[in-house]
Design an enzyme around this catalytic site. Sequence first.
Site, mmCIF file in Angstrom:
data_model
loop_
_atom_site.group_PDB
_atom_site.id
_atom_site.type_symbol
_atom_site.label_atom_id
_atom_site.label_comp_id
_atom_site.label_asym_id
_atom_site.label_seq_id
_atom_site.Cartn_x
_atom_site.Cartn_y
_atom_site.Cartn_z
ATOM 1 N N CYS A 285 84.576 35.671 52.950
ATOM 2 C CA CYS A 285 85.057 36.332 51.733
ATOM 3 C C CYS A 285 83.940 37.069 51.020
ATOM 4 O O CYS A 285 83.494 36.671 49.931
ATOM 5 C CB CYS A 285 85.714 35.305 50.824
ATOM 6 S SG CYS A 285 87.162 34.627 51.629
ATOM 7 N N GLY B 74 56.188 41.966 65.484
ATOM 8 C CA GLY B 74 56.863 43.153 64.970
ATOM 9 C C GLY B 74 57.275 44.170 66.005
ATOM 10 O O GLY B 74 57.843 45.213 65.663
ATOM 11 N N GLU C 231 51.966 37.652 67.965
ATOM 12 C CA GLU C 231 53.037 36.778 67.495
ATOM 13 C C GLU C 231 54.413 37.428 67.643
ATOM 14 O O GLU C 231 55.124 37.618 66.658
ATOM 15 C CB GLU C 231 52.819 36.436 66.013
ATOM 16 C CG GLU C 231 51.473 35.847 65.678
ATOM 17 C CD GLU C 231 51.206 35.768 64.165
ATOM 18 O OE1 GLU C 231 52.026 36.279 63.367
ATOM 19 O OE2 GLU C 231 50.170 35.201 63.800
ATOM 20 N N PRO C 232 54.822 37.790 68.848
ATOM 21 C CA PRO C 232 56.123 38.444 68.975
ATOM 22 C C PRO C 232 57.267 37.446 68.825
ATOM 23 O O PRO C 232 57.173 36.309 69.284
ATOM 24 C CB PRO C 232 56.091 39.002 70.406
ATOM 25 C CG PRO C 232 55.132 38.136 71.144
ATOM 26 C CD PRO C 232 54.139 37.609 70.135
ATOM 27 N N GLY C 233 58.318 37.856 68.173
ATOM 28 C CA GLY C 233 59.533 37.043 68.099
ATOM 29 C C GLY C 233 60.662 37.806 68.768
ATOM 30 O O GLY C 233 61.063 37.546 69.903
ATOM 31 N N ARG C 234 61.115 38.855 68.082
ATOM 32 C CA ARG C 234 62.256 39.642 68.537
ATOM 33 C C ARG C 234 62.100 40.153 69.969
ATOM 34 O O ARG C 234 63.039 40.095 70.765
ATOM 35 C CB ARG C 234 62.409 40.842 67.593
ATOM 36 C CG ARG C 234 63.647 41.660 67.816
ATOM 37 C CD ARG C 234 63.597 42.965 67.002
ATOM 38 N NE ARG C 234 63.068 42.822 65.665
ATOM 39 C CZ ARG C 234 63.801 42.626 64.568
ATOM 40 N NH1 ARG C 234 65.114 42.589 64.644
ATOM 41 N NH2 ARG C 234 63.222 42.487 63.380
ATOM 42 N N ARG D 230 72.490 40.038 60.099
ATOM 43 C CA ARG D 230 71.689 41.261 60.106
ATOM 44 C C ARG D 230 72.446 42.509 59.646
ATOM 45 O O ARG D 230 71.914 43.289 58.855
ATOM 46 C CB ARG D 230 71.061 41.501 61.490
ATOM 47 C CG ARG D 230 70.194 40.314 61.967
ATOM 48 C CD ARG D 230 69.352 40.637 63.188
ATOM 49 N NE ARG D 230 68.282 41.550 62.845
ATOM 50 C CZ ARG D 230 68.258 42.812 63.126
ATOM 51 N NH1 ARG D 230 69.231 43.348 63.849
ATOM 52 N NH2 ARG D 230 67.272 43.581 62.739
ATOM 53 N N TYR E 214 70.743 44.027 56.426
ATOM 54 C CA TYR E 214 69.862 45.188 56.668
ATOM 55 C C TYR E 214 70.622 46.421 57.124
ATOM 56 O O TYR E 214 69.997 47.377 57.571
ATOM 57 C CB TYR E 214 68.839 44.888 57.782
ATOM 58 C CG TYR E 214 68.153 43.559 57.729
ATOM 59 C CD1 TYR E 214 67.302 43.253 56.674
ATOM 60 C CD2 TYR E 214 68.323 42.633 58.751
ATOM 61 C CE1 TYR E 214 66.642 42.030 56.647
ATOM 62 C CE2 TYR E 214 67.657 41.414 58.729
ATOM 63 C CZ TYR E 214 66.822 41.125 57.671
ATOM 64 O OH TYR E 214 66.176 39.925 57.652
HETATM 65 N N1 LLP Z 1 54.432 36.919 62.586
HETATM 66 C C1 LLP Z 1 54.715 36.856 61.277
HETATM 67 C C2 LLP Z 1 53.668 36.426 60.326
HETATM 68 C C3 LLP Z 1 56.001 37.212 60.823
HETATM 69 O O1 LLP Z 1 56.268 37.169 59.531
HETATM 70 C C4 LLP Z 1 56.983 37.623 61.762
HETATM 71 C C5 LLP Z 1 58.315 37.989 61.336
HETATM 72 C C6 LLP Z 1 56.638 37.637 63.125
HETATM 73 C C7 LLP Z 1 55.350 37.288 63.506
HETATM 74 C C8 LLP Z 1 57.597 38.020 64.213
HETATM 75 O O2 LLP Z 1 58.076 39.329 64.048
HETATM 76 P P1 LLP Z 1 58.942 40.013 65.227
HETATM 77 O O3 LLP Z 1 58.053 40.152 66.413
HETATM 78 O O4 LLP Z 1 60.106 39.134 65.494
HETATM 79 O O5 LLP Z 1 59.362 41.301 64.634
HETATM 80 N N2 LLP Z 1 65.064 38.789 59.860
HETATM 81 C C9 LLP Z 1 64.543 40.107 60.181
HETATM 82 C C10 LLP Z 1 63.158 40.032 60.720
HETATM 83 C C11 LLP Z 1 62.196 39.292 59.806
HETATM 84 C C12 LLP Z 1 60.844 39.134 60.412
HETATM 85 C C13 LLP Z 1 59.982 38.245 59.572
HETATM 86 N N3 LLP Z 1 58.681 38.010 60.101
HETATM 87 C C14 LLP Z 1 65.496 40.793 61.134
HETATM 88 O O6 LLP Z 1 66.526 40.224 61.449
HETATM 89 O O7 LLP Z 1 65.269 41.933 61.533
#
Ligand code: LLP
Length: 423
Positions: free
Chosen positions: A349, A247, A281-284, A320, A324
């Site tokens: 469309c 997050g 658990e970083p993604g973004r 996005r 959002y």
């Molecule tokens: N761990 C869990 C259990 C999650 O559900 C998520 C994201 C992450 C880690 C990674 O979160 P991050 O570090 O990337 O914020 N589609 C949306 C974001 C949805 C995130 C869902 N869960 C967007 O485009 O902003």
Amino acid sequence: MLREHRAATAPFHYRKGELHAEAVALNELAVRFDTPLYVYSRQAVEQAYARFAQALAGTPHQICYAVKANGSLALLRLLAKLGAGFDIVSGGELERVLRAGGKPETVVFSGVGKREIEIRRALAVGIRCFNVESAAELERINAIALGMQKTARVALRINPEIQAQTHPHIHTGHSKSKFGIHAGFAEQVVRRALELQGVRLVGLTCHIGSQITDLAPYTEAWRCVARLADRYAEFGAPLEHLDFGGGFGIRYRDESIPDLGEFAAVAREVLGDRELQLLIEPGRALVGAAGILLTRVEYVKTTPYAKLLVTDAGMTELLRPALYDAWHDVREVTPGTETALYDVVGPVCESADVLARERRLAIGAGGLLAIMDCGAYGASMGSNYNSRPRPAEVLVDGARVELIRRRETCNDLMALDILPDER
Ligand code: LLP
């Protein structure tokens, strides 16, 4: 040029009035691979990973990259080589991790709806643990594990009922959320886990939302989880790790984002002297700034009310903004001299197919735009709506360019359709 301010060492920067990815001109990539095109910078991923690793140095930890942000095999392999483990939410993500060379014992499996077949496969390959989201899921995992004569390692995902300031769609730790086991109910699930023969409780986890730009909700959520860990230890739950989720926000516009060092300091402080490994658990934050979406302006359309740049990318490539109201910076690859205020719209469309509103840009028909910060939740949320083939993706490393996903064709789109015999 006012945009030259981005340091020449930044992964995406202007050189002689032209936007580059590392040492490669985006103009060249558009000619070579066509548009729309996802362009990733290897250096940017490496730098982002290094920032996390540095921030957590000295604390026993494992960074589990959230595959949902971008499941490209090439990026997964790169992250695995850098030392990342993985947070997955489906059997499909598990197969991607394995194909990319990720080690199963570094994988945590999150998500509220794990299917039997997914649990079976995860047990068979030996993932690190399941992040269990309900009492019912715990029972299911236990039964499957017993049937396979295995012990499933599980962590309970706690819903700490925190209000994080982010978009409601990406906010997961509040009381009405479907995610996690509400803190007040977790104890009975822990007690049950300790009774069951097919599972071993190894951790607690929480994830309160995405694009969080404030330390306070983390502090509150992590403290809640640590307090619960202490309590459960009292009645015989010897945990190995606490997983503080993902997050971590990035700067799309002008958000002020705490330094990763600050997040890490809070995590460390909350962990205190407990002998528990820290998982995150970083993604973004690992891949968001490492990708751009390169798109060509097909038409400049003037209405009585607005000037529109109609691009060859839209909500099918980048959902996005439509989903959002997300703001992404839009840059001209070769800025012209005369600016005007434009809405950047896609060809799909749907009225929601607007990538950006009221941007001052110097560009005309045929020009190229770069939608910035699309490395996370860009390609991975793409769709084929309107029968639009997904774009190609390339990875740039210095002057080197690698095609990491070929452009879909119309034949690809129809490949799984079946025309029954005509009657
Ligand atoms: N761990 C869990 C259990 C999650 O559900 C998520 C994201 C992450 C880690 C990674 O979160 P991050 O570090 O990337 O914020 N589609 C949306 C974001 C949805 C995130 C869902 N869960 C967007 O485009 O902003």
